[in-house]
Scaffold this motif. Structure first.
Motif, PDB file in Angstrom:
ATOM      1  N   ASP A   1      -8.860 -12.968   4.740  1.00  0.00           N
ATOM      2  CA  ASP A   1      -8.851 -14.111   4.714  1.00  0.00           C
ATOM      3  C   ASP A   1      -8.746 -14.971   6.166  1.00  0.00           C
ATOM      4  O   ASP A   1      -7.920 -13.857   7.187  1.00  0.00           O
ATOM      5  N   LEU A   2      -8.853 -16.733   5.577  1.00  0.00           N
ATOM      6  CA  LEU A   2      -8.602 -16.400   7.986  1.00  0.00           C
ATOM      7  C   LEU A   2      -7.489 -16.923   7.865  1.00  0.00           C
ATOM      8  O   LEU A   2      -7.340 -17.484   9.026  1.00  0.00           O
ATOM      9  N   PHE A   3      -6.737 -17.239   6.838  1.00  0.00           N
ATOM     10  CA  PHE A   3      -5.028 -17.749   6.920  1.00  0.00           C
ATOM     11  C   PHE A   3      -4.473 -15.702   7.018  1.00  0.00           C
ATOM     12  O   PHE A   3      -3.333 -16.210   7.656  1.00  0.00           O
ATOM     13  N   ASN A   4      -4.969 -14.304   7.007  1.00  0.00           N
ATOM     14  CA  ASN A   4      -4.465 -13.797   7.177  1.00  0.00           C
ATOM     15  C   ASN A   4      -5.401 -13.020   7.883  1.00  0.00           C
ATOM     16  O   ASN A   4      -4.606 -11.413   8.604  1.00  0.00           O
ATOM     17  N   ASP A   5      -6.202 -13.043   8.548  1.00  0.00           N
ATOM     18  CA  ASP A   5      -7.317 -12.014   9.189  1.00  0.00           C
ATOM     19  C   ASP A   5      -6.400 -11.270  10.680  1.00  0.00           C
ATOM     20  O   ASP A   5      -6.880 -10.229  10.668  1.00  0.00           O
ATOM     21  N   ARG A   6      -6.342 -12.227  11.894  1.00  0.00           N
ATOM     22  CA  ARG A   6      -4.791 -12.452  12.846  1.00  0.00           C
ATOM     23  C   ARG A   6      -3.965 -11.634  12.775  1.00  0.00           C
ATOM     24  O   ARG A   6      -3.971 -10.589  13.265  1.00  0.00           O
ATOM     25  N   ARG A   7      -3.198 -11.089  11.786  1.00  0.00           N
ATOM     26  CA  ARG A   7      -2.119 -10.715  11.307  1.00  0.00           C
ATOM     27  C   ARG A   7      -2.988  -9.110  11.392  1.00  0.00           C
ATOM     28  O   ARG A   7      -2.261  -8.395  11.717  1.00  0.00           O
ATOM     29  N   MET A   8      -4.201  -8.999  10.326  1.00  0.00           N
ATOM     30  CA  MET A   8      -4.062  -8.064   9.997  1.00  0.00           C
ATOM     31  C   MET A   8      -5.196  -7.165  11.360  1.00  0.00           C
ATOM     32  O   MET A   8      -4.897  -6.176  11.274  1.00  0.00           O
TER      33      MET A   8
END
Length: 251
Positions: A80-87
């Motif tokens: 999701d857009l809340f988690n994409d950069r971290r992953m």
């Protein structure tokens, strides 16, 4: 050539070597670049930009055309857009290179076992006339647009561009088992969507029609709002209680 030029090409050579470029290809590239500078009379950084960023733009960071790597792994996943950069940061450190985003916004990746690199990623808003400005700022630093989804553009860059030899991988972690990576807020959004979908299905089965859908959705919204409000009130109560305890302790 000056000492600055020698240092520049030493950095360029080390970065290209860490990226898996063969030594003979590096030598030929450096020779061509030095000849160009001798003709132009300019310095290397003035002509090409920072050495590490320039290395990321040069050819040879992927298998040459006509020589596909059959051993390369492929993997598609989403977040999701809340988690994409971290992953993206997690998987980039494991050597996964995003080649594109598919039609439903999943990251299509590959990883070459013989010369895997660590990758770094960033997400930028490209809509509203921002595209040219963002590309103009990021491309000189070695960032490459690797996919777009809705209003966002995703950029990649091998970590060797900034980390040198540490940007390579000696051993590859196992391929992740999952393909869907949701953050806490993404999970809440998924629950809300499922509840709304179940509400509409239930209303459809009871034959209530459009007014029934509206009532059902309002009911789901009310339940969600009540839950959220209750949480806020609980948190507020905890803060008030802690302040009261602190005040009594001071007294």
């Amino acid at each position: 050539m000056t000492e600055d030029s020698d240092r520049y090409f030493a950095t360029l050579t080390d970065t290209l070597r860490a990226s898996g470029v063969p030594d003979e290809q590096i030598a030929a590239t450096v020779e061509d670049l030095r000849a160009h500078l001798a003709e132009s009379g300019t310095g290397p950084e003035e002509e090409f930009g920072p050495a590490a960023a320039f290395a990321a733009q040069l050819g040879g960071l992927v298998p040459p055309p006509g020589e596909p790597d059959d051993a390369a792994e492929s993997w598609t996943w989403t977040a999701d857009l809340f988690n994409d950069r971290r992953m993206l940061a997690v998987h980039g450190d494991q050597g996964w290179e995003v080649e594109s985003l598919d039609a439903i916004g999943r990251f299509v990746c590959r990883r070459a076992p013989g010369a895997a690199l660590r990758w770094e990623y960033r997400r930028e808003v490209l809509k509203g006339g921002r595209r040219e400005r963002v590309l103009g700022e990021l491309e000189p630093e070695g960032w490459e647009l690797c996919g777009e989804w809705m209003m966002y553009g995703y950029f990649k860059r091998p970590k060797a561009a900034t980390a040198g030899p540490e940007g390579g991988l000696e051993a590859l972690p196992a391929r992740p088992r999952g393909w869907l990576f949701l953050g806490a807020r993404g999970k809440v959004a998924l629950v809300i969507w499922v509840l709304a979908l179940l509400g509409m299905v239930g209303v459809s089965l009871t034959g209530l029609g459009l007014p029934g859908y509206t009532i059902a959705l309002l009911g789901v919204g009310w339940a969600i709002g009540a839950t959220y409000t209750a949480k806020l009130e609980t948190d507020k109560g905890h803060v008030h209680r802690d302040r009261e305890a602190a005040r009594r302790g001071e007294g």
